[in-house]
Design an enzyme around this catalytic site. Structure first.
Site, PDB file in Angstrom:
ATOM      1  N   CYS A   1      35.873 -26.468   4.445  1.00 23.75           N
ATOM      2  CA  CYS A   1      34.732 -27.029   5.127  1.00 23.75           C
ATOM      3  C   CYS A   1      34.989 -28.257   6.044  1.00 23.75           C
ATOM      4  O   CYS A   1      34.508 -28.463   6.987  1.00 23.75           O
ATOM      5  CB  CYS A   1      33.655 -27.519   4.121  1.00 23.75           C
TER       6      CYS A   1
ATOM      7  N   HIS B   1      28.990 -29.545   8.911  1.00 23.88           N
ATOM      8  CA  HIS B   1      29.452 -28.182   8.381  1.00 23.88           C
ATOM      9  C   HIS B   1      28.220 -27.341   7.843  1.00 23.88           C
ATOM     10  O   HIS B   1      27.321 -28.298   7.380  1.00 23.88           O
ATOM     11  CB  HIS B   1      30.322 -28.514   7.062  1.00 23.88           C
TER      12      HIS B   1
ATOM     13  N   ASN C   1      27.187 -19.635   6.413  1.00 23.02           N
ATOM     14  CA  ASN C   1      28.112 -20.656   6.289  1.00 23.02           C
ATOM     15  C   ASN C   1      29.434 -20.098   6.598  1.00 23.02           C
ATOM     16  O   ASN C   1      29.948 -19.233   5.627  1.00 23.02           O
ATOM     17  CB  ASN C   1      27.999 -21.177   4.784  1.00 23.02           C
TER      18      ASN C   1
END
Lengths: 352, 74
Positions: free
Chosen positions: A121, A269, A299
């Site tokens: 991330c 992120h 994601n």
């Protein structure tokens, strides 16, 4: 907080490639969630569909496509590239470093510095800081930062804590030396005490692959996965995020005497919508200042910041953009960067 | 915070369908509702409760003890 400062460097271009296979969460999730629960979960995480790589497509293939397109569109001679850095947690092999494979595949010269960075991330911010440092060597004038993940391959479809969240993407960022640019500021941090909160425990060298690590078992809340699948403790990660990220962003802005109002866009992120909205609320960032790419891509781990930049490319068409980039998660590891995008070529998102 | 407001807002954070909740209402926190409760407590009480502590919560009263009963008024 250690403040890093870079001068004479700029991001010249960004290209993103996603797999063409799309999974709709409303259909995918029906097998493990009941109707109302599925709707609530999708609304909360903000992921409606995701691009998923088939088994024969690796992160490096997506990054290769993104890099080839970027070099061609920006008419960059491959001999000018002095470094290729690949940031991923889904490499082609345990060894060799995938960056070496990509150096040859991309037709980059043998003098190219090539290595992998194992971060998720926070990887884009860390990767940029490493590339900026390399460019301080006067002998390197252009470098490629390839950042991506195919995290969907690591997730158990029967694990409700993560099975609707992750999408796949590969990105390429061209960074170059340019004495006529503003300074870039960055903080990088780590807290390894949280390493178990987001982990694939089995299959490497601490717990080598075996029939036991591959066995799918029922864990907490009836989630089923193997020790070679991703385990994610969402609440622990949320605790970490709200403890560290607001103060990291405020600390960076204070240390650089930057007013919040000067920032055009915040690129977080893309952990999940609930978490990002909460962070933005806490920091009093208006909704139009923090683009999201979760809805269509999920994601995408390390790729999520450049992917979100590419999904908001229209915002970069009218001149300089002062942006904060903030990556946080697996490790725990986090980094925040303050930089101006000036004349950066952001290409449309490509499918593969 | 007034206790009545607390119950109303906590119900949303917990994603509960019940009309009303009180101190003895049982709580079954999912991953998502845990995030909701952490956010609710952070925003309203400026207090960070740990996910590990929330795993021990069985009834609303356990949550009140984590927040601190002195932070709620009748």
């Amino acid at each position: 907080m250690k403040l890093l400062k870079f001068e004479g460097v700029r991001v010249a271009g960004i290209s993103v490639c996603v797999p063409d296979q799309v999974v709709e969460n409303s259909q995918f999730g029906a097998a493990v969630f009941d109707g109302e629960e599925l709707k609530k979960t999708i609304d909360s995480i903000g992921v409606f569909k995701r691009h998923i790589a088939p088994s024969n497509v690796c992160t490096s293939d997506l990054c290769f496509e993104a890099a080839s397109t970027l070099l061609d569109c920006l008419a960059v001679n491959r001999d000018e590239i002095g470094a290729v850095i690949f940031v991923t947690q889904t490499p082609d092999y345990h060894l060799p470093a995938t960056a070496c494979v990509l150096q040859d595949k991309l037709g980059l010269p043998k003098q190219t510095i090539a290595f992998d960075i194992n971060l998720g991330c926070s990887g884009f911010v860390y990767g940029l800081s490493v590339v900026f440092n390399l460019l301080n060597q006067r002998t390197i004038t252009k470098a490629l930062l390839l950042v991506g993940d195919t995290a969907s391959k690591c997730v158990s479809p029967l694990d409700r804590s993560s099975n609707l969240l992750f999408g796949d993407a590969g990105t390429a960022t061209l960074v170059e030396a340019d004495s006529d640019t503003s300074q870039v500021y960055c903080t990088l941090s780590s807290d390894g005490s949280g390493y178990k909160s987001l982990i694939i425990e089995g299959g490497a060298y601490r717990l080598q692959s075996s029939s036991s690590t591959l066995e799918v078992r029922e864990f907490d809340s009836k989630n089923k996965r193997s020790l070679e699948n991703l385990y994610m403790d969402g609440p622990d990660i949320f605790n970490f995020t709200i403890r560290e990220i607001p103060k990291d962003i405020l600390g960076l802005l204070n240390a650089t005497n930057t007013d919040f109002k000067e920032i055009d866009l915040f690129f977080f992120h893309q952990a999940n919508k609930f978490m990002i909205d909460f962070l933005a609320r806490k920091l009093k960032i208006p909704v139009e200042k923090y683009p999201l790419s979760l809805k269509d891509y999920g994601n995408t781990s390390s790729a999520s910041i450049p992917l979100t930049i590419a999904s908001a490319r229209d915002s970069f068409m009218n001149g300089k953009v002062k942006a904060v980039l903030c990556g946080f998660g697996v490790g725990f590891s986090w980094g925040t960067m303050l930089m101006d995008f000036d004349g950066c070529q952001i290409l449309p998102i490509k499918t593969y | 915070m007034k206790k009545s407001v607390f119950f109303t807002e906590l119900k949303d954070a917990l994603m509960l369908e019940d009309d009303s909740i009180n101190e003895s209402t049982q709580v079954r926190l999912t991953s998502l509702s845990t995030l909701g409760v952490i956010a609710f407590i952070d925003e309203n009480f400026n207090k960070q409760v740990k996910a590990a502590d929330l795993r021990e919560v069985k009834i609303i009263d356990d949550l009140i003890n984590l927040i601190g009963p002195e932070n709620l008024v009748a």
